[in-house]
Design a protein around this motif. Structure first.
Motif, PDB file in Angstrom:
ATOM      1  N   MET A 184       2.736  30.459  -3.156  1.00 27.94           N
ATOM      2  CA  MET A 184       1.825  31.560  -3.474  1.00 27.94           C
ATOM      3  C   MET A 184       2.264  31.808  -4.841  1.00 27.94           C
ATOM      4  N   SER A 185       3.403  32.378  -5.103  1.00 29.11           N
ATOM      5  CA  SER A 185       3.972  32.651  -6.500  1.00 29.11           C
ATOM      6  C   SER A 185       3.675  31.409  -7.585  1.00 29.11           C
ATOM      7  N   LEU A 186       3.795  30.156  -7.191  1.00 34.15           N
ATOM      8  CA  LEU A 186       3.516  29.159  -8.324  1.00 34.15           C
ATOM      9  C   LEU A 186       2.018  28.974  -8.559  1.00 34.15           C
ATOM     10  N   ILE A 187       1.017  29.231  -7.747  1.00 36.71           N
ATOM     11  CA  ILE A 187      -0.439  29.115  -7.803  1.00 36.71           C
ATOM     12  C   ILE A 187      -0.789  30.348  -8.643  1.00 36.71           C
ATOM     13  N   SER A 188      -0.086  31.272  -8.519  1.00 36.21           N
ATOM     14  CA  SER A 188      -0.697  32.541  -8.863  1.00 36.21           C
ATOM     15  C   SER A 188      -0.090  32.952 -10.267  1.00 36.21           C
ATOM     16  N   LEU A 189       0.946  32.336 -10.654  1.00 36.34           N
ATOM     17  CA  LEU A 189       1.754  32.597 -12.129  1.00 36.34           C
ATOM     18  C   LEU A 189       0.721  32.153 -13.255  1.00 36.34           C
ATOM     19  N   ASN A 190       0.705  32.635 -14.470  1.00 36.33           N
ATOM     20  CA  ASN A 190       0.273  32.100 -15.795  1.00 36.33           C
ATOM     21  C   ASN A 190      -0.859  31.225 -15.430  1.00 36.33           C
ATOM     22  N   ASN A 191      -1.866  32.007 -14.634  1.00 39.00           N
ATOM     23  CA  ASN A 191      -3.137  31.146 -14.606  1.00 39.00           C
ATOM     24  C   ASN A 191      -3.160  29.928 -13.819  1.00 39.00           C
ATOM     25  N   GLY A 192      -2.131  29.618 -12.820  1.00 40.23           N
ATOM     26  CA  GLY A 192      -1.844  28.262 -12.597  1.00 40.23           C
ATOM     27  C   GLY A 192      -1.072  27.280 -13.374  1.00 40.23           C
ATOM     28  N   GLY A 193      -0.552  27.882 -14.415  1.00 37.65           N
ATOM     29  CA  GLY A 193       0.154  27.077 -15.389  1.00 37.65           C
ATOM     30  C   GLY A 193       1.542  27.011 -14.776  1.00 37.65           C
ATOM     31  N   ARG A 194       2.384  27.653 -14.007  1.00 38.74           N
ATOM     32  CA  ARG A 194       3.506  27.690 -13.488  1.00 38.74           C
ATOM     33  C   ARG A 194       3.510  26.471 -12.602  1.00 38.74           C
ATOM     34  N   TYR A 195       2.553  26.258 -11.721  1.00 40.86           N
ATOM     35  CA  TYR A 195       2.106  25.385 -10.683  1.00 40.86           C
ATOM     36  C   TYR A 195       2.078  23.801 -11.728  1.00 40.86           C
ATOM     37  N   GLU A 196       1.375  23.831 -12.503  1.00 39.78           N
ATOM     38  CA  GLU A 196       1.072  22.512 -13.483  1.00 39.78           C
ATOM     39  C   GLU A 196       2.573  22.147 -13.923  1.00 39.78           C
ATOM     40  N   TYR A 197       3.339  23.195 -14.408  1.00 42.40           N
ATOM     41  CA  TYR A 197       4.781  22.868 -14.982  1.00 42.40           C
ATOM     42  C   TYR A 197       5.689  22.464 -13.856  1.00 42.40           C
ATOM     43  N   PHE A 198       5.409  22.894 -12.639  1.00 44.63           N
ATOM     44  CA  PHE A 198       6.343  22.571 -11.663  1.00 44.63           C
ATOM     45  C   PHE A 198       5.876  21.053 -11.433  1.00 44.63           C
ATOM     46  N   ARG A 199       4.682  20.597 -11.148  1.00 46.22           N
ATOM     47  CA  ARG A 199       4.212  19.285 -11.097  1.00 46.22           C
ATOM     48  C   ARG A 199       4.970  18.290 -12.116  1.00 46.22           C
ATOM     49  N   ASN A 200       4.879  18.635 -12.999  1.00 45.68           N
ATOM     50  CA  ASN A 200       5.267  17.749 -14.449  1.00 45.68           C
ATOM     51  C   ASN A 200       6.594  17.637 -14.086  1.00 45.68           C
ATOM     52  N   VAL A 201       7.628  18.769 -13.863  1.00 47.71           N
ATOM     53  CA  VAL A 201       9.004  18.535 -13.670  1.00 47.71           C
ATOM     54  C   VAL A 201       9.231  17.533 -12.324  1.00 47.71           C
ATOM     55  N   VAL A 202       8.680  17.729 -11.338  1.00 53.37           N
ATOM     56  CA  VAL A 202       8.935  16.926 -10.151  1.00 53.37           C
ATOM     57  C   VAL A 202       8.655  15.478 -10.379  1.00 53.37           C
ATOM     58  N   ASP A 203       7.496  15.317 -11.119  1.00 56.32           N
ATOM     59  CA  ASP A 203       6.977  13.954 -11.442  1.00 56.32           C
ATOM     60  C   ASP A 203       8.327  13.309 -12.567  1.00 56.32           C
ATOM     61  N   GLU A 204       8.677  13.968 -13.253  1.00 56.22           N
ATOM     62  CA  GLU A 204       9.604  13.531 -14.299  1.00 56.22           C
ATOM     63  C   GLU A 204      11.048  13.371 -13.485  1.00 56.22           C
ATOM     64  N   LEU A 205      11.339  14.211 -12.639  1.00 59.43           N
ATOM     65  CA  LEU A 205      12.813  13.995 -11.760  1.00 59.43           C
ATOM     66  C   LEU A 205      12.700  13.094 -10.854  1.00 59.43           C
ATOM     67  N   LEU A 206      11.653  12.958 -10.241  1.00 62.12           N
ATOM     68  CA  LEU A 206      11.693  12.054  -8.720  1.00 62.12           C
ATOM     69  C   LEU A 206      12.030  10.441  -8.967  1.00 62.12           C
ATOM     70  N   PRO A 207      11.536  10.018 -10.184  1.00 63.53           N
ATOM     71  CA  PRO A 207      12.242   8.472 -10.430  1.00 63.53           C
ATOM     72  C   PRO A 207      13.755   8.650 -10.738  1.00 63.53           C
ATOM     73  N   LEU A 208      14.358   9.684 -11.009  1.00 64.59           N
ATOM     74  CA  LEU A 208      15.815   9.546 -11.695  1.00 64.59           C
ATOM     75  C   LEU A 208      16.666   9.863 -10.570  1.00 64.59           C
ATOM     76  N   SER A 209      16.061  10.575  -9.575  1.00 65.41           N
ATOM     77  CA  SER A 209      17.012  10.848  -8.241  1.00 65.41           C
ATOM     78  C   SER A 209      16.722  10.162  -7.145  1.00 65.41           C
ATOM     79  N   ASN A 210      17.724  10.228  -6.324  1.00 68.18           N
ATOM     80  CA  ASN A 210      17.782   9.391  -5.111  1.00 68.18           C
ATOM     81  C   ASN A 210      17.189  10.449  -3.892  1.00 68.18           C
ATOM     82  N   GLN A 211      16.771  11.438  -4.132  1.00 64.38           N
ATOM     83  CA  GLN A 211      16.478  12.569  -2.997  1.00 64.38           C
ATOM     84  C   GLN A 211      14.756  12.343  -2.855  1.00 64.38           C
ATOM     85  N   ASP A 212      14.395  12.797  -1.543  1.00 60.40           N
ATOM     86  CA  ASP A 212      13.088  12.606  -1.201  1.00 60.40           C
ATOM     87  C   ASP A 212      12.298  13.671  -1.789  1.00 60.40           C
ATOM     88  N   LEU A 213      10.951  13.639  -1.647  1.00 63.13           N
ATOM     89  CA  LEU A 213      10.028  14.690  -2.170  1.00 63.13           C
ATOM     90  C   LEU A 213      10.293  16.067  -1.923  1.00 63.13           C
TER      91      LEU A 213
END
Length: 612
Positions: free
Chosen positions: A426-455
């Protein structure tokens, strides 16, 4: 009577001056005042007049500031031993049932006003964005701006409403200084959307008495024009800004199906989140882009027929309306205060009157404003100057398909697929007019191919950094509204690539957690100073690469923090004391070279070696 030319009035209304001839001069001479620009025109009470000086009678008592009145009342209650009831315990009463219906007014996200081409804004200098029709200039005509339909339909679809293929505008007549024409254009008889609903869940903040979820019906959503902005000053003086006249609004009218104050506040909060998610509303409640009116009634639980009907719901008590609530807290507090006032009045043998009441932040009771107008008082009639509005199914289908994910869907996605708690989601989608959520998704998309961890594991890790670690940086610029410079598209003062790289280096033991937090802080400070440095550059510059200690160095450090009294307690079975000594080891690590897990293992080995 001398006729004033339209172009003269136009210059006056748009910050010009009136001439001194004709009947206006005679009126001015009678009032002993001079003409002033509209932007500083003043009104006293409900009667428009030029600014004058009125001497108060000697017997008039001095005015006590309202804030002082509140403080004095609080002192009296404290002296009497009156305790404030916690909101969580003040949602339901044993003998009385509360019923609430809400009308939410939201400013649509459009470039133009509803019936003129004047710019839709509330931030420009007063009275600079005004068309002739906005101020009811004789001969001016409304021109419906079709683009205002787009955000209105998006909002209605998100609230599960049925879009009406044909809708009409009506005139709602009333006289007040904030409405130049003497009527408001709205959609009373044939609104553009009807029969919707909104579902509220426990995580939305509803009362515990409502269980895990509750569905509140929406009677209709109608388009209407806003009024002028009134700025009140001491002494009954009111300044008017006509920039707001004619701004496009939607009015969301719920059914009276709410029975707890916190659920009412949760509904308004949820509506704001939904309107923001579909880009329908300009500003939130805290910025003046959304206002709520609440209709409150009470009746005894053992009485079957309350005698009144509202929005098709029968057996209700006499309702009162509280106007222009501008915060979620005010919604809840005002409902509690009005509920208690009505109950006290009924229990003392009185009668609740249908009236409009007001609420002031930090007040203890609502205040009567005027008698409640009914439909007959407003003399609704179809507007003869505006043609019906027809909405094609193709437009409805297109907007439905491009609506995107709504807050409930995003929360479910974040909690199930990305492993976040509901609170963090709820915090993610409400902060910065949804901008924090978009930033979170961008970081996940960048990090996921680098790590051996699941989503889910990656999501929880990134969520912690994006919400908590980055949130801790903002105290540096606590006075700024958006110190991270986060946009609604997910752009941030700290590039998402740099944060993903930082998290990857930390999880692969290239840097310690302590060093990672320092790097994050340096990335933030460098960006504020206009220095563009990557994560690797900051680590290299500060010498923060993890240089593991040798086994001998770990043992030396462990022995340096040993306290024999503590060691005896550990050997006696008090395992918690190990953490105390481990904390001592971590505090002595100034270079970020100590791995907590390795340090604890060495420490336990050293302690075991001391057993006799």
């Amino acid at each position: 009577m001398t006729r004033v030319a339209a172009h003269v009035l136009r210059r006056y209304l748009l910050r010009g001056q009136l001439p001194t001839g004709g009947c206006l001069k005679r009126w001015r001479d009678c009032q002993h005042t001079s003409a002033i620009p509209l932007s500083t025109k003043r009104f006293h009470g409900t009667q428009a007049s030029q600014e004058t000086t009125i001497s108060e009678p000697p017997s008039t008592p001095p005015t006590i500031p309202f804030r002082k009145q509140l403080k004095d009342a609080a002192k009296i209650r404290k002296a009497e031993g009156t305790k404030k009831v916690a909101k969580a315990e003040n949602q339901s009463l044993k003998d009385w049932e509360l019923t609430v219906g809400i009308e939410i007014h939201a400013q649509l996200n459009t470039k133009r006003k509803l019936f003129s081409r004047a710019v839709s804004t509330i931030n420009d200098a007063p009275n600079t964005r005004v068309a002739l029709f906005d101020v009811a200039m004789p001969g001016s005509m409304p021109i419906f701006q079709k683009a205002t339909l787009i955000p209105a339909i998006r909002a209605a679809l998100a609230l599960n409403c049925e879009i009406q293929k044909k809708s009409k505008f009506d005139r709602k007549h009333y006289f007040h200084w904030d409405q130049p024409s003497g009527y408001q254009i709205t959609q009373y008889y044939e609104p553009f959307a009807k029969d919707g609903y909104i579902t509220l869940y426990a995580h939305d903040g509803i009362a515990k008495e409502d269980g895990e979820e509750i569905k509140i019906g929406i009677k209709q959503i109608q388009m209407e024009q806003d009024t002028a902005k009134t700025i009140s000053e001491p002494g009954g003086i009111h300044l008017l800004d006509f920039n707001r006249v004619g701004l496009p609004l939607i009015e969301i009218i719920t059914l009276p199906q709410i029975h707890h104050p916190s659920t009412a506040a949760a509904l308004v909060r949820k509506v704001q989140q939904i309107l923001d998610a579909v880009d329908a509303c300009v500003l939130g409640m805290e910025s003046g882009g959304l206002r709520a009116d609440v209709n409150v009634s009470v009746k005894r639980r053992d009485v079957e027929d309350g005698g009144h009907e509202y929005s098709g719901v029968k057996n209700l008590g006499q309702r009162t309306e509280i106007k222009n609530l501008s915060s979620f807290k005010s919604v809840e507090d005002a409902i509690i205060a009005e509920r208690d006032r009505q109950i006290e009045l009924l229990e003392s043998g009185g009668v609740v009157e249908g009236e409009t009441r007001g609420w002031t932040i930090n007040a203890t009771e609502t205040k009567r404003l005027r008698g409640k107008e009914g439909e007959v008082d407003y003399r609704y009639m179809p507007d003869p100057d505006i043609a019906p509005v027809y909405i094609e199914q193709d437009l409805i289908d297109h907007l439905q398909q491009t609506l995107g994910a709504l807050p409930d869907e995003e929360i479910k996605l974040l909690s199930t697929d990305f492993g976040l708690t509901v609170k963090d989601a709820m915090s993610l989608i409400s902060l910065n007019n949804g901008g924090r959520y978009e930033y979170f998704r961008n970081v996940v998309d960048e990090l996921l191919p680098l790590s051996n961890q699941d989503l889910p594991t990656t999501g929880r890790l990134v969520g912690n950094w994006v919400l908590h670690e980055m949130g801790g940086l903002t105290h540096v610029l606590a006075d700024e509204e958006n110190p991270l410079r986060m946009t609604s598209d997910g752009d941030c003062i700290i590039k998402h690539q740099d944060l993903a790289s930082l998290i990857h280096l930390y999880t692969t033991d290239k840097i310690t957690g302590k060093s990672a937090k320092r790097v994050l802080q340096l990335l933030f400070v460098n960006a504020l100073e206009g220095k563009e440095k990557s994560t690797h550059e900051v680590i290299e510059e500060q010498g923060l690469w993890f240089m593991p200690l040798s086994e001998e160095e770990y043992e030396e450090l462990a022995r340096s923090v040993l306290d024999m009294e503590v060691v005896k307690q550990i050997l006696a079975g008090k395992e918690g004391k190990v953490k105390f000594l481990l904390g001592q080891m971590m505090r002595s690590d100034r270079d970020g070279r100590v791995d907590p897990r390795r340090a604890e293992g060495v420490l336990r080995g050293v302690i075991e070696g001391l057993r006799e």
